[in-house]
Scaffold this active site. Structure first.
Site, PDB file in Angstrom:
ATOM      1  N   THR A  72      -2.312   7.028   2.775  1.00  0.00           N
ATOM      2  CA  THR A  72      -1.503   7.024   3.999  1.00  0.00           C
ATOM      3  C   THR A  72      -0.130   6.415   3.746  1.00  0.00           C
ATOM      4  O   THR A  72       0.865   6.905   4.279  1.00  0.00           O
ATOM      5  CB  THR A  72      -2.195   6.179   5.099  1.00  0.00           C
ATOM      6  OG1 THR A  72      -3.599   6.342   4.991  1.00  0.00           O
ATOM      7  CG2 THR A  72      -1.727   6.583   6.469  1.00  0.00           C
ATOM      8  N   GLY A  73      -0.109   5.358   2.927  1.00  0.00           N
ATOM      9  CA  GLY A  73       1.142   4.644   2.691  1.00  0.00           C
ATOM     10  C   GLY A  73       2.245   5.552   2.181  1.00  0.00           C
ATOM     11  O   GLY A  73       3.409   5.426   2.560  1.00  0.00           O
ATOM     12  N   LYS A  84     -10.868  -6.300  10.901  1.00  0.00           N
ATOM     13  CA  LYS A  84      -9.451  -6.078  11.210  1.00  0.00           C
ATOM     14  C   LYS A  84      -9.058  -6.873  12.469  1.00  0.00           C
ATOM     15  O   LYS A  84      -7.949  -7.399  12.567  1.00  0.00           O
ATOM     16  CB  LYS A  84      -9.198  -4.578  11.402  1.00  0.00           C
ATOM     17  CG  LYS A  84      -9.343  -3.782  10.089  1.00  0.00           C
ATOM     18  CD  LYS A  84      -9.219  -2.279  10.279  1.00  0.00           C
ATOM     19  CE  LYS A  84      -9.215  -1.540   8.930  1.00  0.00           C
ATOM     20  NZ  LYS A  84      -9.125  -0.078   9.055  1.00  0.00           N
ATOM     21  N   LYS A 126       2.434   1.496 -12.952  1.00  0.00           N
ATOM     22  CA  LYS A 126       1.860   2.814 -12.624  1.00  0.00           C
ATOM     23  C   LYS A 126       2.974   3.830 -12.363  1.00  0.00           C
ATOM     24  O   LYS A 126       4.019   3.473 -11.775  1.00  0.00           O
ATOM     25  CB  LYS A 126       0.986   2.711 -11.365  1.00  0.00           C
ATOM     26  CG  LYS A 126      -0.367   2.062 -11.606  1.00  0.00           C
ATOM     27  CD  LYS A 126      -1.219   2.167 -10.353  1.00  0.00           C
ATOM     28  CE  LYS A 126      -2.606   1.604 -10.571  1.00  0.00           C
ATOM     29  NZ  LYS A 126      -3.393   1.551  -9.324  1.00  0.00           N
ATOM     30  N   GLY A 154      -0.598   4.413  -1.506  1.00  0.00           N
ATOM     31  CA  GLY A 154      -1.918   4.849  -1.048  1.00  0.00           C
ATOM     32  C   GLY A 154      -1.870   6.189  -0.327  1.00  0.00           C
ATOM     33  O   GLY A 154      -0.796   6.753  -0.088  1.00  0.00           O
ATOM     34  N   GLY A 162       0.826  -1.210   0.000  1.00  0.00           N
ATOM     35  CA  GLY A 162       0.000   0.000   0.000  1.00  0.00           C
ATOM     36  C   GLY A 162       0.859   1.258   0.000  1.00  0.00           C
ATOM     37  O   GLY A 162       0.423   2.329   0.418  1.00  0.00           O
ATOM     38  N   ALA A 163       2.103   1.113  -0.505  1.00  0.00           N
ATOM     39  CA  ALA A 163       3.068   2.223  -0.456  1.00  0.00           C
ATOM     40  C   ALA A 163       2.619   3.436  -1.266  1.00  0.00           C
ATOM     41  O   ALA A 163       3.093   4.545  -1.028  1.00  0.00           O
ATOM     42  CB  ALA A 163       4.432   1.751  -0.963  1.00  0.00           C
TER      43      ALA A 163
HETATM   44  N1  LIG Z   1      -8.695   6.729  10.906  1.00  0.00           N
HETATM   45  C1  LIG Z   1      -9.328   7.222   9.895  1.00  0.00           C
HETATM   46  O1  LIG Z   1     -10.014   8.240   9.988  1.00  0.00           O
HETATM   47  C2  LIG Z   1      -9.238   6.565   8.540  1.00  0.00           C
HETATM   48  C3  LIG Z   1      -9.753   7.226   7.436  1.00  0.00           C
HETATM   49  C4  LIG Z   1      -9.644   6.617   6.171  1.00  0.00           C
HETATM   50  C5  LIG Z   1      -9.009   5.389   6.038  1.00  0.00           C
HETATM   51  N2  LIG Z   1      -8.533   4.774   7.162  1.00  0.00           N
HETATM   52  C6  LIG Z   1      -7.885   3.451   7.045  1.00  0.00           C
HETATM   53  O2  LIG Z   1      -6.595   3.579   6.475  1.00  0.00           O
HETATM   54  C7  LIG Z   1      -6.293   2.406   5.725  1.00  0.00           C
HETATM   55  C8  LIG Z   1      -5.650   2.786   4.390  1.00  0.00           C
HETATM   56  O3  LIG Z   1      -6.503   3.641   3.681  1.00  0.00           O
HETATM   57  P1  LIG Z   1      -5.962   4.550   2.511  1.00  0.00           P
HETATM   58  O4  LIG Z   1      -7.116   5.454   2.153  1.00  0.00           O
HETATM   59  O5  LIG Z   1      -4.628   5.139   2.866  1.00  0.00           O
HETATM   60  O6  LIG Z   1      -5.762   3.480   1.341  1.00  0.00           O
HETATM   61  P2  LIG Z   1      -5.692   3.748  -0.224  1.00  0.00           P
HETATM   62  O7  LIG Z   1      -5.362   5.180  -0.515  1.00  0.00           O
HETATM   63  O8  LIG Z   1      -6.922   3.177  -0.824  1.00  0.00           O
HETATM   64  O9  LIG Z   1      -4.401   2.920  -0.662  1.00  0.00           O
HETATM   65  C9  LIG Z   1      -4.437   1.597  -0.935  1.00  0.00           C
HETATM   66  C10 LIG Z   1      -3.026   1.089  -1.295  1.00  0.00           C
HETATM   67  O10 LIG Z   1      -3.085  -0.340  -1.266  1.00  0.00           O
HETATM   68  C11 LIG Z   1      -2.712  -0.847  -2.557  1.00  0.00           C
HETATM   69  N3  LIG Z   1      -3.512  -2.042  -2.808  1.00  0.00           N
HETATM   70  C12 LIG Z   1      -4.848  -2.104  -2.908  1.00  0.00           C
HETATM   71  N4  LIG Z   1      -5.239  -3.387  -3.097  1.00  0.00           N
HETATM   72  C13 LIG Z   1      -4.094  -4.124  -3.131  1.00  0.00           C
HETATM   73  C14 LIG Z   1      -3.818  -5.502  -3.320  1.00  0.00           C
HETATM   74  N5  LIG Z   1      -4.791  -6.393  -3.497  1.00  0.00           N
HETATM   75  N6  LIG Z   1      -2.533  -5.917  -3.301  1.00  0.00           N
HETATM   76  C15 LIG Z   1      -1.528  -5.037  -3.112  1.00  0.00           C
HETATM   77  N7  LIG Z   1      -1.713  -3.702  -2.927  1.00  0.00           N
HETATM   78  C16 LIG Z   1      -2.986  -3.269  -2.949  1.00  0.00           C
HETATM   79  C17 LIG Z   1      -2.993   0.281  -3.536  1.00  0.00           C
HETATM   80  O11 LIG Z   1      -2.193   0.119  -4.687  1.00  0.00           O
HETATM   81  P3  LIG Z   1      -2.800  -0.120  -6.167  1.00  0.00           P
HETATM   82  O12 LIG Z   1      -4.295   0.033  -6.088  1.00  0.00           O
HETATM   83  O13 LIG Z   1      -2.134   0.904  -7.024  1.00  0.00           O
HETATM   84  O14 LIG Z   1      -2.381  -1.514  -6.511  1.00  0.00           O
HETATM   85  C18 LIG Z   1      -2.561   1.477  -2.687  1.00  0.00           C
HETATM   86  O15 LIG Z   1      -1.163   1.603  -2.682  1.00  0.00           O
HETATM   87  C19 LIG Z   1      -7.616   1.620   5.605  1.00  0.00           C
HETATM   88  O16 LIG Z   1      -7.598   0.565   6.531  1.00  0.00           O
HETATM   89  C20 LIG Z   1      -8.659   2.569   6.077  1.00  0.00           C
HETATM   90  O17 LIG Z   1      -9.703   1.910   6.778  1.00  0.00           O
HETATM   91  C21 LIG Z   1      -8.608   5.335   8.390  1.00  0.00           C
END
Ligand SMILES: NC(=O)c1ccc[n+]([C@@H]2O[C@H](COP(=O)([O-])OP(=O)(O)OC[C@H]3O[C@@H](n4cnc5c(N)ncnc54)[C@H](OP(=O)(O)O)[C@@H]3O)[C@@H](O)[C@H]2O)c1
Length: 312
Positions: free
Chosen positions: A15-16, A126, A43, A13, A10-11
């Site tokens: 947050t990543g 989770k 990408k 993403g 998720g690097a």
């Molecule tokens: N505390 C809070 O308020 C809050 C708010 C929002 C989110 N969160 C949590 O934060 C976490 C991360 O959210 P985010 O929004 O940062 O995520 P995101 O932007 O959707 O990023 C997802 C990352 O995971 C990769 N990915 C997706 N499916 C994959 C797979 N099958 N295999 C390998 N890589 C994969 C994507 O790469 P590609 O798609 O390019 O492959 C991307 O790098 C989630 O658990 C979410 O519940 C917390």
């Protein structure tokens, strides 16, 4: 000087990418590998990571345990910061991490504080991953974070910060007087890297947040800094529960799951008051601010001001 191989899923993403920025800026000798699915390997974001010195390793979370184990060989830490749909895929991933000899798994939790089971379908999924990790006796660190600033602000009547508004904050949960922990995404990266390299956090829960506020205080700050007056529309606890009753059969892979997850979170942090440092300590979390007092998080005021400056 710590010398460590760290793999991150998720690097690229939301947050990543903050976690990768902090890993690459670390004073320690950390060697970062981004674990990427084959369909994303070309990408530009992945190519950019490569250009910045990040090793790229393909992984298929739906593939065999054997292949995943090979992909993880030599990694000491595995950080997964995956979207909702991939949460449950971390169960075979954890099995592979154990086989590969990973010394610490930081799975995707990164959620507001709440007790396990019964309040949030997403949190419960989770927690299922965590139970599997514990059954494996795989060393772990659970990192939870306060509700993102990026999801917290309503639109201004002038439309000035529309670009940054998530659309999830147009109604205030409950009466708006419940204290909750909020977090700037950028701060997540800083604290996660410190916790990753810290022996004190092994097999522990860590809670990261930037500032504790009520939603009424957030609205007050936005009004003060923008000079605009905001309508205050509320969504009551009863309405949230009624909405959730209608969505009771919606599962984590369904299209409208995000709406259910948001209602559940809003009820938990905005009505029940689960997401604050007192409850975090009660539930056994170590607080990021106590562990790393030298780290200064971004205040809500600073975040709002940044958005207003960008829009002017
Ligand atoms: N505390 C809070 O308020 C809050 C708010 C929002 C989110 N969160 C949590 O934060 C976490 C991360 O959210 P985010 O929004 O940062 O995520 P995101 O932007 O959707 O990023 C997802 C990352 O995971 C990769 N990915 C997706 N499916 C994959 C797979 N099958 N295999 C390998 N890589 C994969 C994507 O790469 P590609 O798609 O390019 O492959 C991307 O790098 C989630 O658990 C979410 O519940 C917390």
């Amino acid at each position: 000087m710590i010398n460590m191989n760290i793999a991150i899923l998720g690097a690229t993403g939301t947050t990543g990418r903050y976690i990768v920025d902090e890993l690459l800026a670390s004073e320690h000798a950390v060697y970062v590998t981004a674990l990427v699915r084959a369909s994303s390997a070309d990408k530009p974001e992945v190519q950019d990571l490569k250009a910045r010195g990040v090793a790229i390793q393909l992984i298929d979370l739906q593939g065999s345990i054997e292949d995943m184990t090979k992909a993880l060989e030599g990694q000491e830490v595995l950080i997964a910061i995956l979207p909702i749909a991939a949460t449950i895929d971390q169960i075979p991933l954890a099995t592979a991490a154990k086989k590969a000899g990973v010394k610490r798994f930081i799975p995707t939790m990164f959620a507001p504080v709440a007790p396990p089971k019964g309040l949030s379908t997403l949190r419960d999924t989770k927690e299922d991953v965590l139970n599997h990790i514990r059954r494996l006796q795989l060393p772990y660190t659970i990192i939870d974070v306060g509700w993102w600033y990026q999801l917290t602000l309503p639109k201004l009547p002038s439309g000035r910060i529309d670009k940054a508004a998530s659309g999830l904050a147009e109604r205030i949960p409950g009466d708006g007087n419940v204290l909750s922990a909020f977090t700037h995404n950028r701060d997540v990266g800083r604290y996660v890297v410190r916790a990753t390299l810290d022996p004190r956090t092994l097999n522990k829960f860590v809670f990261i947040y930037s500032e504790m506020l009520t939603m009424n205080q957030v609205y007050d700050q936005l009004e003060k800094l923008s000079g605009e007056t905001l309508p205050r529309n509320h969504i009551s606890g009863d309405e949230l529960l009624a909405n959730l009753a209608q969505l009771k059969d919606v599962g984590i892979r369904d299209d409208n799951f995000l709406q259910k997850a948001v209602y559940e979170y809003q009820y938990s942090w905005g009505v029940r008051g689960d997401n604050n440092i007192h409850n975090a300590e009660y539930l056994g979390y170590m607080l990021g601010k106590n562990l790393y007092p030298d780290l200064k998080g971004t205040s809500m005021d600073e975040y709002i001001q940044e958005l207003l400056d960008e829009s002017s």
